[in-house]
Design an enzyme around this catalytic site. Structure first.
Site, PDB file in Angstrom:
ATOM      1  N   HIS A 164       0.990  -1.170   0.008  1.00  0.00           N
ATOM      2  CA  HIS A 164       0.085  -0.043  -0.167  1.00  0.00           C
ATOM      3  C   HIS A 164       0.992   1.256  -0.129  1.00  0.00           C
ATOM      4  O   HIS A 164       1.664   1.493   0.988  1.00  0.00           O
ATOM      5  CB  HIS A 164      -0.799   0.078   1.143  1.00  0.00           C
ATOM      6  N   ASP A 213       0.552   5.137  -0.363  1.00  0.00           N
ATOM      7  CA  ASP A 213      -0.123   6.386  -0.389  1.00  0.00           C
ATOM      8  C   ASP A 213       0.517   7.328  -1.377  1.00  0.00           C
ATOM      9  O   ASP A 213       1.774   7.759  -1.461  1.00  0.00           O
ATOM     10  CB  ASP A 213      -0.362   7.177   0.897  1.00  0.00           C
ATOM     11  N   ASP A 269      -7.915   1.499   2.489  1.00  0.00           N
ATOM     12  CA  ASP A 269      -7.350   2.492   3.477  1.00  0.00           C
ATOM     13  C   ASP A 269      -8.351   3.726   3.339  1.00  0.00           C
ATOM     14  O   ASP A 269      -8.099   4.488   4.162  1.00  0.00           O
ATOM     15  CB  ASP A 269      -6.204   2.471   3.334  1.00  0.00           C
TER      16      ASP A 269
END
Length: 1014
Positions: free
Chosen positions: A262, A264, A374
């Protein structure tokens, strides 16, 4: 038998940490290292290769915040290393306990080929296996000295979040750059012990398997020669084999593991750093795929793929090869993992369109699911949008962060506002950065809500946010946990395979209806207000540009529809909808750049719209209405003079079209009256009365437009959270410095209220009532200098509303106004888009806005027995972490009160406030591209088809929440029409009659029509 667990557990822990781990690298020799500090922003490999380097010693500080240091490393593999696995081991001086958001580096060969990244928990680069000895190694290492914004447990403001304030003091001390022999027996022994020890510690005190593992470890440690760890490792491993070979129970839970990283797209680092983070992580992933044939990596966010394609072509080529081998799984089908609440409906459609198309175009793969682990809650239109884009499943994890209530399912059908259902899964491991630890495996089984009905769950594994993704250690854990007694079984597989198996065994999974509300991070509806305003304005300016560009393409000879420009601008807006940009939870650097980007987008869209309108022929002042509703309202001409006009939906009309003027507006002292509503402004600047002259009733139950300043210090996540105790301390802003009449025109009346307050802040509000409209506008200009404060605007209305209705994407949701259960009580701050509506049978009121999203609704019973229902818009916050200057400065926006409003009135007013009438010179009088007859049938987008065929694409939806029938008429000859998916692919033919299309919609249904021109 005596209980010796403590002795054994302590013995194993010490031997592993103090003897076995240090022996993993059997022999080392140092690299010769030289360094060059790049000035300013990152530079190309070619520039770095040509730069002057200075000798660099280990244990030397390096790296100012946000800097880039290039290291030249030279070494030779000693002859005695021949026949062994040899690696480069590089420790940049990693800090903290989080492997992302700190120092990291990409290692290149001297010809510029990226090899692999170096991260806190992934410090090696493979040199040779086996080595022959004598290999000459030359690397160029691009090291990023990103500051650890989380270093103070995220509780104190830091200047490190912007290169403009971070300073230049070195952050890291280089620890190690060695050529090393990996002792594979010792490395595997360490992993054997990790898996068994962690499993042992998770098993019950009376579980025989726990004691069996303990004694197996104790016996194995007897075989470990402390003077020859390497030489005895094989024997210790052999002694542990029986404990590692016992198969899992037949009923063991099955965990489908998939590699994940993951990343961002911006958060505690700027977008420019994400471009490098992706290249580093993706280099690691493709390298790992070469070593583990069973490895599969799931990766979303088409934007990140595009960055790698454009900036790191060699890494991009390796990704393409991994996809072909089936080891890399594009997932998610969205441009970025956007916020789940704040983007508009059309924007989420475009997220899916651009994401899906990218993967189809570049890999020949159509993704099957939405991957959003998320985001901070998920709107109730998602199931329909996901299905219309061709998706079969939905994944998230964030709801496990709920502050109050535990979500009751992990695998379920999620039903949206229109009735569409999509198969959905929340991984019970409660993380998207799993590493297959014993604690995680135990938690997944313990947590799994579907026991007895289903048997499997998903676990995304790997370090995210620059941590480097999955590691070989995690893969080795997965191999040992494939079939191990006392543990769930671990299978590494594609998410599509997991969802197919999960659905096959649990087709009758329970149903969750409506939004997936996250009981946390509620302040993300408000923080960084200018970022949110930039998004809202961009979405509407894109709609405007597309509509008038389509109109010009149909009616203006020689005009060329700007496909490429609109595509690029859409992608810019979609990027900034990422779930740490739009929610306002990023560092100052990110939001500073976002504001600048939105300004550039607005400027370019203004040019595109002006070009389209001008192409229709200049000379006469006309008014252009981008809204899907006919408008009759007051607009100012180019000289600023109010004019009353009537303009058709998605069409235009002469500025002086002779529309019949409505009853004039009068301003008497602090009272504004237009024959529809009478507004009385009190001495304290609030509204003392809003009387609906049409209905003959007072709207307000108490002071209206009450501005309340709350103390706002949440328990932890400052930019993310507003905790319930914020309501307990506040100041009502009731001391205006000035109340002035500023407009007394027959077409509009305005009173300006100026309020200084707090730490040198000022609010200037112009309260306006226009002829012919019951809408009361509050044009607001705030000069904001508060810290840890929360500003709300409240409207207590005399309505007994059982629920509030708030606009979301392609519809609205209803939320109870009571707090009977903990589920309702937890919704003390909620999100909505352009309007909130309150009603009792026979009468309603709407509050409209042009840029805010957060609000709260409550109700109380008065002493006279009447009910006051209060809606409060969240206007501005002032968190200090992670951006110490969040929201400081000027804010300009408008919100409105609309008395006597139905849901349809609220929808219409929401479009009107967000899509102001445009006055421009144009001699052309083109027919609207499309017009619609039929209550509730609302046009959301009008554009030309993305394939440049010239077909017109129209997206409609039912906006009232009931069934709708209507007729769509085209302003051009119609040769045929098709119903399509979001990607404009045909699903079925639409019923046409001449230049009309019959439309029939269920509640909140979205319909995309592709219209072929005759």
């Amino acid at each position: 038998m005596h209980d010796e667990r403590r002795r054994i557990e302590e013995r194993v822990e010490r031997l592993q940490n103090q003897r076995i781990k240090p022996a993993i690298y059997a022999a080392t020799v140092p690299f010769e290292v030289a360094a060059w500090q790049a000035p300013g922003e990152p530079v190309s490999f070619e520039e770095a290769a040509a730069a002057p380097y200075e000798p660099f010693a280990m244990d030397t500080p390096w790296g100012p915040p946000w800097g880039t240091t290039w290291f030249r490393m030279h070494g030779e593999v000693p002859a005695e290393f021949a026949g062994r696995r040899v690696e480069a081991v590089i420790d940049l001086g990693f800090v903290g306990d989080w492997p992302g958001n700190q120092a990291e580096a990409l290692v290149h060969l001297t010809d510029g080929t990226p090899l692999k990244a170096v991260n806190p928990l992934n410090q090696y680069v493979r040199i040779a296996d086996p080595a022959t000895g004598g290999e000459v190694i030359d690397y160029l290492v691009e090291a990023a000295s990103n500051p650890d914004i989380l270093a103070n447990d995220f509780r104190e403001p830091t200047p490190l979040g912007d290169v403009l304030t971070a300073g230049d003091k070195p952050l890291y001390t280089f620890k190690r750059a060695d050529i090393a022999v990996l002792d594979e027996d010792v490395w595997h022994l360490d992993l054997d012990i990790q898996v068994l020890r962690e499993l042992m510690l998770e098993l019950g005190e009376h579980d025989p398997r726990r004691h069996e593992i303990a004694h197996a470890l104790d016996h194995a440690m007897d075989l470990l020669d402390l003077d020859d760890i390497s030489g005895s490792a094989a024997a210790v491993r052999e002694a542990l084999k029986p404990a590692l070979s016992k198969p899992a129970h037949a009923s063991a839970h099955v965990i489908s593991g998939v590699g994940h990283a993951h990343i961002d797209s911006a958060w505690l680092w700027p977008i420019r750093e994400t471009k490098r983070k992706t290249s580093r992580t993706f280099s690691n992933v493709t390298s790992l795929a070469d070593e583990y044939e069973e490895f599969i990596f799931a990766c979303s966010q088409a934007q990140q793929y595009e960055w790698v394609r454009d900036n790191y072509p060699q890494v991009w080529a390796r990704i393409q090869e991994s996809v072909k081998r089936g080891q890399w799984a594009p997932v998610g089908g969205m441009w970025v993992e956007s916020d789940g609440n704040l983007p508009g409906g059309e924007a989420i459609a475009r997220q899916l369109v651009h994401g899906k198309r990218f993967f189809i175009e570049h890999f020949g793969i159509e993704t099957k699911g939405v991957w959003l682990p998320d985001s901070f809650g998920y709107n109730a239109a998602y199931p329909q949008l996901a299905k219309l884009a061709g998706n079969e499943w939905f994944l998230t994890q964030k709801i496990s962060w709920n502050q109050t209530n535990k979500f009751p399912h992990h695998t379920f059908w999620w039903e949206g506002i229109d009735g569409t259902r999509i198969f959905t899964h929340f991984p019970p491991v409660d993380t998207y950065n799993a590493r297959f630890s014993g604690e995680e495996m135990s938690r997944a089984v313990r947590n799994y809500a579907e026991k007895g009905a289903a048997t499997r769950s998903l676990a995304p594994f790997g370090w995210g946010d620059g941590g480097g993704g999955p590691t070989r250690e995690i893969m080795e854990r997965a191999r040992r946990l494939k079939d191990l007694e006392g543990s769930p079984r671990v299978e590494v597989e594609h998410p599509d395979a997991f969802f197919a198996k999960a659905r096959a065994e649990y087709e009758d999974a329970p149903v969750w209806v409506g939004e997936l509300y996250l009981e946390l991070h509620r302040a993300t509806y408000t923080s960084q207000a200018r970022t949110k305003q930039g998004n809202r304005r961009s979405e509407h300016k894109l709609r405007e540009a597309e509509l008038w560009a389509t109109t010009a393409a149909l009616h203006a000879p020689g005009y060329s529809y700007p496909h490429e420009k609109l595509d690029r601008l859409w992608k810019t807006v979609l990027l900034h909808q990422f779930h740490d940009i739009l929610p306002g939870s990023s560092i100052a650097w990110v939001h500073r750049e976002a504001e600048a980007e939105y300004a550039r987008v607005a400027e370019e869209l203004e040019v595109l719209t002006a070009e389209a309108v001008t192409a229709l022929g200049g000379g006469t002042s006309r008014v252009f209405n981008t809204s899907p509703y006919d408008r009759a309202e007051v607009v100012r001409d180019t000289a600023g003079t109010p004019v009353y006009v009537e303009v058709p939906a998605s069409g235009s009309a002469p500025l002086t079209g002779g529309a019949e003027a409505p009853q004039p507006v009068t301003v008497t002292g602090r009272v504004i009256d237009n024959g529809l509503v009478r507004v009385e402004i009190a001495e304290d600047g609030t509204l003392s009365s809003v009387y609906d002259l049409r209905a003959g009733r007072e709207v307000l139950a108490d002071q209206g437009n009450l501005l309340r300043l709350h103390t706002d210090l949440p328990n932890y996540w400052d930019a993310w959270d507003v905790d319930k105790h914020y309501k307990n301390r506040y100041t009502d802003l009731l001391d205006p410095s000035e109340i002035t009449v500023v407009d007394e025109d027959p077409l509009l009346g305005s009173v300006r209220v100026t309020r200084p307050f707090g730490n040198g802040s000022t609010i200037v509000q112009t309260i306006t009532v226009r002829a012919g409209s019951p809408r009361i506008d509050f044009e607001t200009d705030i000069d904001w200098h508060e810290a840890e404060k929360f500003l709300k605007a409240g409207f207590p209305v005399d309505i007994r509303a059982a629920h509030s209705s708030a606009e979301i994407q392609f519809g609205h949701v209803q939320r109870p106004t009571h707090t009977n259960t903990s589920w309702e009580a937890a919704r003390f701050e909620v999100s909505g888009h352009r309007w909130v509506h309150l009603a009792e049978p026979g009468y309603g009121v709407a509050v409209i806005n042009d840029s805010t999203y957060g609000h709260d609704v409550s109700r109380t019973v008065r002493e006279d027995g009447g009910t006051t229902t209060t809606v409060r818009l969240s206007l501005v916050r002032a968190p200090r972490v992670p951006d110490p200057g969040a929201d400081q400065g000027r804010h300009r926006f408008t919100y409105s009160l609309l008395p006597g409003a139905s849901i349809e009135d609220a929808v219409e007013a929401g479009y009107a406030l967000n899509l102001p009438l445009r006055v421009a010179d144009s001699a052309g009088e083109p027919q609207p591209v499309v017009s619609v007859d039929g209550a509730g049938v609302t046009v959301e987008a009008v554009k030309l088809a993305d394939d440049a065929s010239g077909d017109v694409v129209v997206r409609l939806y039912e906006s009232r929440g009931g069934r709708a029938q209507g007729v769509l008429r085209t302003g051009f000859p119609l040769a045929g029409a098709q119903v399509t998916d979001l990607l404009e692919r045909p699903l079925e033919d639409a019923a046409t009659d001449g230049d009309t299309v019959a439309v029939e919609l269920r509640p909140f249904q979205i319909l995309t029509l592709r219209l072929r021109r005759g």
